[in-house]
Structures are given as C-alpha cells and as structure tokens.
Scaffold this active site. Structure first.
Site, PDB file in Angstrom:
ATOM      1  CG  HIS A 131      -1.903   0.964   1.439  1.00 49.08           C
ATOM      2  ND1 HIS A 131      -1.641   2.257   1.819  1.00 49.08           N
ATOM      3  CD2 HIS A 131      -3.251   0.876   1.292  1.00 49.08           C
ATOM      4  CE1 HIS A 131      -2.790   2.924   1.899  1.00 49.08           C
ATOM      5  NE2 HIS A 131      -3.782   2.113   1.584  1.00 49.08           N
ATOM      6  CG  ASP A 208       0.452  -2.424   6.195  1.00 50.06           C
ATOM      7  OD1 ASP A 208      -0.419  -2.427   7.095  1.00 50.06           O
ATOM      8  OD2 ASP A 208       0.301  -1.862   5.098  1.00 50.06           O
ATOM      9  CD  GLN A 211      -6.840  -4.172   4.064  1.00 46.56           C
ATOM     10  OE1 GLN A 211      -7.812  -4.877   4.350  1.00 46.56           O
ATOM     11  NE2 GLN A 211      -6.958  -2.914   3.697  1.00 46.56           N
ATOM     12  CE  LYS A 234      -7.702  -0.587   5.778  1.00 50.74           C
ATOM     13  NZ  LYS A 234      -7.736   0.838   5.704  1.00 50.74           N
ATOM     14  CB  CYS A 373      -3.861   3.504  -1.279  1.00 45.94           C
ATOM     15  SG  CYS A 373      -4.911   4.901  -0.919  1.00 45.94           S
TER      16      CYS A 373
END
Lengths: 415, 132
Positions: A131, A208, A211, A234, A373
């Site tokens: 991302h 990261d 997600q 999220k 993104c």
C-alpha cells in the site's frame, strides 16, 4: 447482541443486528450491501456505545489530572491499551504505541528508527504489493538520506516470490517492510517465514497488519516481527486511532517522533529529557475516547473469535470467487482462495471500475473502484484501476448474489 | 437504466465521434485524474483567424470522462480560442445533461481542464483550473 461463540462458526444473523448501519436502505427498498470493509469496516453498537458512554460518564484528559474523572479516564485509556496489546500478543502494553492509524505508525518508524539507522548506501526492502502507506514514507526518507529502496517481486499467481526475496535479502537491507495481507490481491504473506529469512540477513522487520489484524489471529511473539502496525477503523473500531507494536529494545533506543506534552520527563528553556515508553511516542492529548472504542472493538471481535472470523471469511471469498468466475468477462486478480483474505479485485470486460461501482451502487452494493492506494501494484498488473469487493464478519452469501446480479446490470448497460 | 448512463453517454462512450490524434497540431495537452485512472489528451488545429477547425481526443477512462471528452471536442470545432476561454463548466454539464455528484464531476470536467490548459497554459488559468 451477538453472544460469544462456542464453536467455530459465526452467527452472522445475530452479528448483523449489532451493526445499526447494516439495517439502512441506500434508497427506498434497496438495502445496503456493504462490501468495502477493506477500506473501512462498519461499527457495532457495542463500540459506538462504549465511546458515547465514556463521553457521558468518565471523560477528562488523561495522565495529568488528580481529580476523579482524570483518574477514571486514564484507567479506561490504559485498559484499552492493555486489551489491544494482548490482542496482538505483545509482551507488555508499554510496547503498544497509540498512533492516528497504521500510516502514522509507519511514518513514526521511518522518522524515528529510520533517521537513526539508515544512511546513504543502505537498502530498504519492500514488496511490489505494498500500500502507498508502506512506500511513500520510505521514499520521503530516502530522498533525504540517500538509501536505496528495492521491491521484492511476486510470482505469476500474485504471491511473494520467496526465491527472489531471499536473493534480495543477500544485498543486506537494514529494514524489510511488507504487508501481511495485500489490500488489493488479498494475498496473505508467510510472515513468520519472511521474518525469519530477514532476521537471518540481519534486517529489522516491519509488518503492515492493516488488512490482517482485523481478520485473523496475529501474534507478534509467534511471528517474531520487530514492528507491527494496524488501524482500529478496519477492525470495527473508530477512525483516528491505530497502533504500533515494537520490540522493546528497538523502541527504547529510538529517538522520539513528535515533540510536545506527555512525551517528556522534564523540559528546560534549552533542553528536554524524554520520558518512558509508551508516552515517549505519544506527544499531545491522545485520541482518548477512540482508544476506549478501540478496546471495545478488540473485545467484540475477540469474543466472536478470530479463527471463526477467518473461517467465515474464507467461506465468503471461496464463494465469491466461484461466482465471479462464472460472470463472462470478469477477470480476478490475486492468488487462489486458500492463499488470500476476503478481498476480490477484478475487472469486467471494458467497463471502467468507476462505472461498475456506480451501477452496483444502484443496487445498494458498496464496492471500491480505483487503484486502492497501490498505484505501483496496478502499474505492475498493467491496469489503471480495478473494482474491489471486500468482506467481513457481517457479510452474507445473499450479498455476494447481489454483487453478481449488479455485475449483470453493468453488462446490460455496456452491452 | 438511470440518469447517469443515459443513451447519449453510453453511445458516445461506445462509438466516439471525435476519438483520434491530430499530427501535426497547433495545440495539444494531456492530463489524468490519478484517483480513478481517467486520462485524456486533446489535439486542436486552428485556422488563420484563430478558430478551431479540427479537434480530437484520445485517452481512456470511465464512460463519463470519455463521453464528455467526445462531446466537448465536437462542441469546440468552429469556436474561437476566446470562446473556448469563456466556455464554462456549467455549459459542459448542461450539454452532458446528467446529474453528477462531486466524485463523478471530476470525471466529467477532466476534458475541459485539458482543453483549457492546452489552449492557455496552466499558469494563466490556475484559479479556474483549480476549481475544475
């Protein structure tokens, strides 16, 4: 209210009642079909109420007051930190820094750890599926410090190419940063293996988890990562708060990120001394009620059980991919269902993703259209944009049917 | 099926009248809307009196952006450069005849931005372009 699950399946009907917004109609007779949770999830009333109750009964600034409210607010804020820290398996809540979101957490690491440890001639290794939030902070720093950024490539089926990744590690990157789950392809990366390989090459590892943390059990101790970043919004929590988990020795050594109140021990006119973790990285009044909401969100999804959430989403993505594949002209990007999270990015013949999203919206189906993104990834795929449907714990197979019916509407318009 | 995808828009998207490139040309400009990947280039030929006698557009993107570019390039043929300058976004929206929300407005207005930037340069029309 959804009750804690005793077995490994979700009671989606009960869960949906917890999310007031899922009951609304987009227009008369057209219920919302929310397939955009990878952008941001919806919020259960447990989270909404936890925050309004906090504002109504306990709110004050944290950490400095002596009065009752200040103490209660501080206790609520720190209890949220403990919950979030425990949720990702951190040894201590002191290793859990509240940030504005995952993006700010990566910027924190780049500015603090990066500035102290990277210089001209060094390398940072990322992947092609990142991302923008895990690319641009490093590019900004590289422009200043002069280090080189490399991107580990993907295999034909959009998984990380471990062989090439291994070869690129031989170049001795100081930091390796990668997503645990691609927000476009849905690819779930083998974090433990990639981390072990990176550590073998002497690199610090940043993952990261924006997600992945909302959708599957993630444990920093098991994965052995050095930094993990994620966002509350999220994972059923509010916007405006996210987290950075860091290995203790690294956080201790790192210089502060932003300056101001709360991050100092003492200040004189010509100098200051930095305070302890985690306050050292939390200058200024933090998002207090949002932290309370974050804690409530962690409680909510923990009660349902991360394995049950993951299993539900696996069923959803398998079904969605099967049905999408049957629509003539649909092309899906990303690996097979068993290697991915509940994210389906696709194109439909010549129809532009914006037109697809617009026509789906007529049926109340909310999807994302664009580059999500991840422009470098789309360039790699040779596409200006894709349409993305993403699923979460509240989605149903009926909603997949609505998506598919909507795609036939698109085909009719552009026939 | 609805207001946005009226027959005119879909027809222009599928069967554009003005798609192509002019080489040589007197004016050309290309820009994109990176948010959604719409990309438009407009080429113009101008006669001795400063009137546009040929126009063409190329690029790719959503139905709204491409249909708007097709209609706009057709519309400007015969116009003087001064008239292009005073052509407003409201006139373009009226010509499209569809109801646009703020997001799709950007798609519709990309071709006007490209046209004006091509004819007058970005600096001169900075303020107007910023509002497009």
């Amino acid at each position: 209210m959804a009750t804690p699950q005793t077995n490994n399946t979700l009671d989606v009907g009960a869960i949906r009642k917890d999310f007031p917004i899922l009951g609304r109609e987009i227009k008369e007779g057209v219920p919302l079909v929310y397939l955009d949770s990878a952008a941001s999830s919806q919020k259960p009333s447990q989270v909404i109420h936890a925050m309004s109750r906090f504002y109504e009964t306990e709110y004050a600034n944290v950490h400095r007051g002596i009065h009752t409210l200040a103490e209660e607010a501080t206790a609520a804020f720190e209890s949220a930190r403990e919950k979030v820290a425990r949720f990702v398996g951190a040894e201590s809540p002191r290793q859990l820094i509240f940030t504005r979101n995952a993006t700010e957490a990566i910027n924190l690491v780049a500015h603090s750890w990066g500035r102290a440890n990277l210089q001209d001639g060094d390398r940072v290794l990322l992947t092609q599926m990142e991302h923008h939030s895990n690319i641009v902070p490093w590019q900004m720093l590289a422009a200043e410090l002069g280090f080189t950024i490399d991107y580990a490539p993907m295999t034909e089926d959009h998984r990380i190419d471990l062989e090439r990744y291994g070869q690129m590690l031989e170049q001795g990157p100081k930091l390796v940063g990668f997503t645990q789950m691609s927000n476009v392809l849905g690819t779930i990366n083998p974090v433990a293996r990639m981390t072990e390989m990176a550590h073998g090459a002497g690199a610090v590892v940043l993952v990261d988890g924006a997600q992945s943390v909302p959708h599957m059990a993630v444990n920093v101790a098991e994965l052995d990562v050095d930094f993990l970043v994620f966002s509350a919004h999220k994972m059923c929590g509010p916007t405006g708060i996210g987290a950075l988990y860091g290995r203790r020795e690294l956080l201790e050594e790192m210089p502060p990120f932003m300056g101001g109140g709360e991050m100092i021990k003492r200040v004189q006119f010509d100098s200051f001394t930095v305070t302890e973790l985690p306050s050292k990285f939390e200058a200024g009044t933090p998002p207090i009620a949002q932290a309370v909401g974050f804690g409530a969100a962690v409680d909510y999804i923990s009660n349902l059980g991360m394995p049950a959430i993951r299993q539900h989403e696996q069923e959803m993505i398998e079904r969605a991919l099967d049905q999408l594949e049957e629509v003539p002209g649909v092309r899906i990007y990303g690996p097979a269902a068993e290697h991915k999270g509940a994210v389906a990015a696709f194109t439909l013949s010549d129809a532009h993703p914006h037109d697809i999203a617009e026509i789906l919206d007529r049926r109340g189906v909310a999807v994302r259209a664009g580059h999500h993104c991840a422009m470098p990834l789309h360039e790699k795929l040779g596409l200006p944009a894709t349409t993305r449907a993403s699923f979460y714990l509240y989605n149903t197979s009926d909603e997949i049917d609505s998506l598919i019916e909507g795609l036939y509407d698109v085909k009719k318009v552009f026939a | 099926m609805d207001d946005l995808y009226r027959e005119q828009i879909i027809d222009r998207y599928k069967n554009p009248q003005m798609r192509g490139r002019l080489d040589p040309h007197d004016y050309t400009y290309e820009d994109d809307n990176p948010l959604c990947g719409d990309r438009i280039r407009i080429d113009l030929r101008v006669d001795d009196e400063g009137r546009i006698n040929e126009a063409a557009f190329s690029g790719d993107g959503c139905a709204i952006s491409q249909a708007a570019a097709d209609l706009l390039t057709e519309r400007v043929v015969g116009m003087s450069l001064e008239e292009v300058k005073s052509y407003t976004k409201d006139e373009l929206i009226e010509m499209l005849g569809i109801d646009l929300g703020p997001v799709r407005m950007k798609c519709a207005l990309l071709s006007l931005k490209v046209l004006k930037a091509g004819v007058y340069g970005l600096d001169e029309l900075e303020e107007e372009l910023a509002s497009l």
